[in-house]
Design an enzyme around this catalytic site. Structure first.
Site, mmCIF file in Angstrom:
data_model
loop_
_atom_site.group_PDB
_atom_site.id
_atom_site.type_symbol
_atom_site.label_atom_id
_atom_site.label_comp_id
_atom_site.label_asym_id
_atom_site.label_seq_id
_atom_site.Cartn_x
_atom_site.Cartn_y
_atom_site.Cartn_z
ATOM 1 N N ASP A 147 0.994 -1.189 0.099
ATOM 2 C CA ASP A 147 -0.008 -0.117 -0.043
ATOM 3 C C ASP A 147 0.869 1.247 0.067
ATOM 4 O OD1 ASP A 147 0.988 -0.215 2.704
ATOM 5 O OD2 ASP A 147 -0.574 0.901 3.518
ATOM 6 N N HIS A 488 1.497 -9.062 -3.412
ATOM 7 C CA HIS A 488 0.362 -7.920 -3.064
ATOM 8 C C HIS A 488 1.123 -6.483 -2.886
ATOM 9 C CE1 HIS A 488 -3.271 -6.222 -1.757
ATOM 10 N NE2 HIS A 488 -2.732 -5.604 -1.087
ATOM 11 N N ASP A 534 0.830 -17.835 -3.656
ATOM 12 C CA ASP A 534 1.552 -16.752 -4.396
ATOM 13 C C ASP A 534 0.692 -16.226 -5.348
ATOM 14 O OD1 ASP A 534 3.378 -15.103 -5.655
ATOM 15 O OD2 ASP A 534 4.350 -16.930 -6.726
ATOM 16 N N GLU A 543 1.845 -9.992 0.828
ATOM 17 C CA GLU A 543 2.260 -8.723 0.798
ATOM 18 C C GLU A 543 3.823 -8.499 1.076
ATOM 19 O OE1 GLU A 543 -0.191 -5.704 2.733
ATOM 20 O OE2 GLU A 543 0.634 -4.243 1.761
#
Ligand code: G3I
Ligand code: 9MR
Ligand code: ZN
Length: 561
Positions: A147, A488, A534, A543
């Site tokens: 993020d 991620h 994965d 992540e």
């Protein structure tokens, strides 16, 4: 299935692989496809419930000849290839460091440093303080993870892993990693940390307190960072962030003194202010997202370990004598007790409270004290690795006991099943950091005690992350025949490039099964080591974060020094 470290082994270290059955195994030289005559010793290590299979340990430690090899069985099974070489962890180490450059916010990443992964500057707009006031400009720092949030405790932790590594074994950081500052006479590790440190400084209020984070209200979709449409918000001050900042600024003031004395002094002054804030705000100001906000919380219900760390670092570093130039600091020292005594008292109080009532975070079998929610081992390291011995013998033995009890417990965990210090309850969100943090604590023990067994146990933790695991996967992008490929990471999903940026560390198996994707595919009877996908949608297992990188970097650098 034969699983092993897909990067490889140091010539003089133990060399292992794991198979789920007994049989005959050979080491094959990749260059000439010939079997070597290395003896492979097989030990039955019992059923490993974390893996869901019987474990046979294959020991080929006697092979010391540098080269590239793999293992084969009579039944035609083959392992990934691995190297034996003195510099086997060098490129891993440098990639783990370089990845932090790819996390930089607020500047364009240019092709000459990134290859295909260049991108425009991101998040240059002004930030809205949630507790009122004008919009302000807060550029810089690293994106936390997949993020685009920037969280103080996470950033301070990552920098601290790296600066401690530099302080304790600086010889590991002589190479450059092709970042804009490379060649400026300052080690690239410190150049990269400086980018985050400058941002952390912006997060400090005049009274010394640190804002918890800058994030949007809700996570953006899978878009490049310069296309993130969300407004960025500045969240309130917390004791956890203030303490982590105080500690890392103390380390920075020591480490940068030789390269940039003015910056070092500023770091010390800021650490002092943060320390004053902590002393005058004795309660834990635990952070929770406001209504309607879903970005990372980094909620810590217990800040005594953070305070231990801050006061330990201040006790060690905030010496009047080092601050002669700074009159505002001098003034406060004149009122009775020395600052040293004040920090020491505060440290002991926090340490007593830690010992009597700290939660066993996440139900982990043994705490490592090297992660964002519990930094107690960092407090110990601050005092134990202090050449000036700022703490008295009693405190030193107390901190030594804290590290050694943990290290010895980690050693005990390696005697059956996979040779890794991980029990079922340790497969939490970011379990790969549990594994690498334990390596870091074992390394601290190895340095303190000078005993090889701690080093070997730390190496075994690395081997688990690099492929000796039930998934038969290397959890670092670009490293290993079976390296994971689908982190991620918003950048990796949105950049349209097939190959992920190298040097990203996956969070790894997580028994919480905490995202929709993994819930769809796995059930709760899955053995802990296999609670992993994965898949870029599995944010609870795949992540990446800055502090998972820095934790493994500490260990990789130690073995590459
Ligand atoms: O504290 C409770 C404990 O009391 C309880 O017994 C236990 C039971 O599961 O849970 C504990 O909370 C856990 C918490 O971490 C503290 O360790 C949560 O279950 C667990 O879901 C949580 O995971 C964190 C995750 O965010 C979700 O909040 C990870 O440690 C943390 O690394 C991760 O961090 C995210 C940021 O928020 C946003 N950026 C990406 C980053 C990586 O995924
Ligand atoms: O992408 C987010 C990741 O960085 C966080 O660690 C994770 C937990 O806070 O949440 C991810 O965002 C997901 C959100 O929580 C729920 N909807 C799907 C989002 C991922 O695309
Ligand atoms: Zn950004």
């Amino acid at each position: 299935m034969i699983v092993t470290d897909e990067i490889g082994f140091l010539p003089k270290a133990g060399k292992y692989a794991v198979s789920d059955k007994t049989g005959s195994y050979y080491i094959v030289n990749d260059n000439n496809r010939q079997k070597t005559d290395t003896a492979v010793r097989i030990t039955d290590r019992g059923y490993d419930e974390t893996a869901g299979h019987q474990v046979y340990l294959l020991d080929f430690s006697s092979l010391e000849e540098p080269g590239i090899y793999h293992i084969e069985s009579d039944e035609g099974e083959t392992s990934a290839s691995f190297k034996i070489e003195p510099g086997v962890y060098k490129s891993l180490k440098n990639s783990l460091l370089k990845f932090l450059y790819f996390q930089r916010c607020g500047m364009a990443l240019e092709e000459k440093y990134t290859g295909p992964y260049s991108r425009p500057a991101c998040h240059m707009g002004k930030v809205t303080p949630l507790d009122g006031g004008e919009k302000i400009s807060m550029p810089g720092g690293w994106h936390d993870a997949g993020d685009y949030g920037r969280y103080v405790s996470a950033g301070a932790l990552a920098v601290a892993h790296m600066l401690y590594a530099y302080e304790i074994f600086p010889e590991a950081f002589s190479e450059t990693v092709n970042i804009p500052e490379s060649g400026n006479g300052i080690p690239d590790l410190l150049n990269e940390c400086r980018y985050e440190l400058d941002f952390l400084c912006l997060m400090q209020d005049e009274d010394g307190g640190l804002h918890h984070k800058i994030t949007s209200r809700t996570f953006c979709g899978f878009v490049m960072p310069d296309e993130d449409p969300e407004d960025m918000l500045l969240f309130p001050v917390t004791s956890m962030s203030t303490a982590d900042f105080a500690a890392v600024m103390c380390i920075a003031s020591r480490v940068y003194e030789k390269f940039d004395p003015a910056f070092a002094r500023d770091c010390m002054h800021r650490a002092y202010l943060a320390g004053q804030w902590l002393l005058s705000h004795p309660d834990n100001t635990d952070f929770h997202n406001p209504e309607g906000c879903n970005t990372g919380e980094y909620t810590d219900p217990f800040d005594r370990d953070e305070r231990m760390w801050a006061y330990a670092e201040l006790m060690r570093t905030d010496r009047e004598i080092k601050n002669e130039a700074d009159r505002s600091i001098q003034a406060s020292a004149k009122q009775g007790k020395s600052r040293q005594d004040i920090y020491k008292e505060a440290f002991i109080k926090a340490a007593d409270e830690y010992d009597s009532s700290h939660p066993h975070y996440d139900g982990r079998s043994v705490d490592d004290g090297f992660g964002w929610i519990d930094v107690s081992s960092m407090a110990a390291i601050a005092l134990l690795f202090d050449p000036e011995k700022s703490a008295d013998d009693k405190l030193i033995s107390r901190m030594e006991a804290l590290i050694m009890e943990r290290a010895d417990a980690f050693i005990d965990m390696q005697d059956k099943g996979y040779p890794v210090s991980m029990k079922s309850e340790d497969y939490i969100w970011g379990s790969n950091m549990v594994a690498s943090n334990r390596a870091d604590v074992l390394i601290a023990a190895a340095i303190m005690k000078g005993e090889k067994k701690y080093e070997q146990a730390a190496l075994n933790q690395i081997h688990y992350i690099l492929g000796m695991n039930a998934m038969n996967i290397s959890y670092v992008t670009g490293f290993g025949d079976h390296a994971f490929k689908n982190p991620h990471n918003r950048v990796t999903v949105a950049d349209g490039i097939d190959k992920p940026i190298p040097g990203e560390v996956s969070g790894g198996p997580c028994t919480l099964l905490a995202d929709e994707k993994i819930q769809e595919i796995l059930d709760k009877n899955t053995p802990p080591q296999k609670c992993y996908l994965d898949d870029h949608l599995s944010y609870s297992t795949n992540e990446i974060t800055i502090y998972w990188n820095s934790s493994l970097l500490f260990a990789a650098a130690y073995f590459d020094r």
